[in-house]
Design a protein around this motif. Sequence first.
Motif, short mmCIF file in Angstrom:
data_model
loop_
_atom_site.label_atom_id
_atom_site.label_comp_id
_atom_site.label_asym_id
_atom_site.label_seq_id
_atom_site.Cartn_x
_atom_site.Cartn_y
_atom_site.Cartn_z
N ALA A 12 0.79 -1.23 0.00
CA ALA A 12 0.00 0.00 0.00
C ALA A 12 0.82 1.28 0.00
O ALA A 12 0.26 2.36 -0.12
N SER A 13 2.14 1.17 0.13
CA SER A 13 2.97 2.37 0.04
C SER A 13 3.57 2.53 -1.35
O SER A 13 4.29 3.49 -1.61
N ALA A 18 -0.97 2.28 -3.28
CA ALA A 18 -1.42 3.53 -2.66
C ALA A 18 -2.60 4.12 -3.43
O ALA A 18 -3.56 4.63 -2.82
N ARG A 22 -6.42 4.71 -2.12
CA ARG A 22 -7.07 6.01 -2.32
C ARG A 22 -8.40 5.86 -3.06
O ARG A 22 -9.38 6.55 -2.77
N GLY A 32 -4.62 -0.95 4.25
CA GLY A 32 -3.42 -1.07 3.43
C GLY A 32 -2.29 -1.69 4.22
O GLY A 32 -2.01 -1.26 5.35
N TYR A 34 1.74 -2.35 4.40
CA TYR A 34 2.99 -1.85 3.85
C TYR A 34 4.14 -2.55 4.57
O TYR A 34 3.97 -3.12 5.65
N THR A 39 2.54 5.05 5.09
CA THR A 39 1.79 5.97 4.24
C THR A 39 0.49 6.33 4.94
O THR A 39 -0.05 5.52 5.68
N ILE A 41 -3.41 7.85 4.11
CA ILE A 41 -4.44 8.23 3.15
C ILE A 41 -5.75 8.37 3.92
O ILE A 41 -6.12 7.47 4.69
N PHE A 46 -3.81 1.65 7.98
CA PHE A 46 -2.57 1.07 7.49
C PHE A 46 -1.93 0.21 8.56
O PHE A 46 -1.93 0.56 9.74
N SER A 167 2.95 8.55 -7.11
CA SER A 167 3.16 7.65 -5.98
C SER A 167 3.52 8.44 -4.74
O SER A 167 3.93 9.60 -4.84
N PRO A 168 3.36 7.85 -3.55
CA PRO A 168 3.71 8.57 -2.32
C PRO A 168 5.17 9.04 -2.29
O PRO A 168 5.46 10.13 -1.79
N PHE A 298 -0.69 12.95 -3.41
CA PHE A 298 0.23 12.61 -2.34
C PHE A 298 1.11 13.78 -1.92
O PHE A 298 2.05 13.61 -1.16
#
Length: 299
Positions: A12-13, A18, A22, A32, A34, A39, A41, A46, A167-168, A298
């Motif tokens: 999820a990162s 991600a 979202r 999510g 990771y 991260t 959101i 997470f 991306s993040p 992000f």
Amino acid sequence: MPEPAKVLVTGASGLLGANLVRHYAPKSETTGWYAPNPTEIDGAKFEKIDITDHRAVSYALERIQPDVIVHCAAATNVEWCEQNPNAAKAINETATEFLATKAKELDAKFVFTSTDSVFDGHSSNYAETDSPGPLNAYASGKVRSEKSVAGANSNALTLRSYFYGYSPSGTRSLLEWVLVRAQSGDEVPGFTDSYFSPISVDDFADALDAAITNKITGLLHLGSSDRISKYEFAKIVMEAYDCDMSLLKPITVDDAGLKADRPRDTSLNIALLESIWGKSAPTVADGISRTAASPNPFR
């Protein structure tokens, strides 16, 4: 099929993970997972999970009880996979098969994100029925995982694609790579002999929704409606973001001196996708234009 009540996204990162978090967070209870990079959101939970720790994975799945598991986590560095086969197998293959098996036990829809690089690139416009021909360790692992997922979970959906977007970290997609270099005033090399049919992460999410709604299983190719070179992709990105076009330089794959072999053409036939979607897939230029017109979520 209604929106899934609970969605779990691994990786999820990362770029795809991600963006899928979202996408689902406003309409589903979304978690999510990771590994190294936390991260945040809005609307999503997470958790730091090592997907190779099967005991931890089992415990977390039993607690979450997801309706849909979208498995994006992977070791994607092609050179690293070539040099670290055992570690790559644990992440990309063993963990994937375990998740697919657990999803079946939980009666959750399992979605596995594979890659367009499972093909050898000696042809083009690859359909789901075409035989894979992986050229490197990363792609070979993905092919083995496709088979193990299908064997472990007959209700699973495996998606092959090449995706791009924000991306993040700001460094995970080819679009971002082009922009970071161009906006820093650095030369942007683009392969003139490497072809693909990339799809934006937003279009990927919409296509995934359609596939889940229509209860699609097996293999599905997600891509744009056109086949372009990496050089052409960089050109479209730089034009969309008003970059200095003199920085764009054509090169060949051989010029790059890459250690692991790469396929030269991974363009995908997306007839099945369009039949499920009920519309034509966007062109690469359309997808990049929409991405450029939207704020980076992000930042």
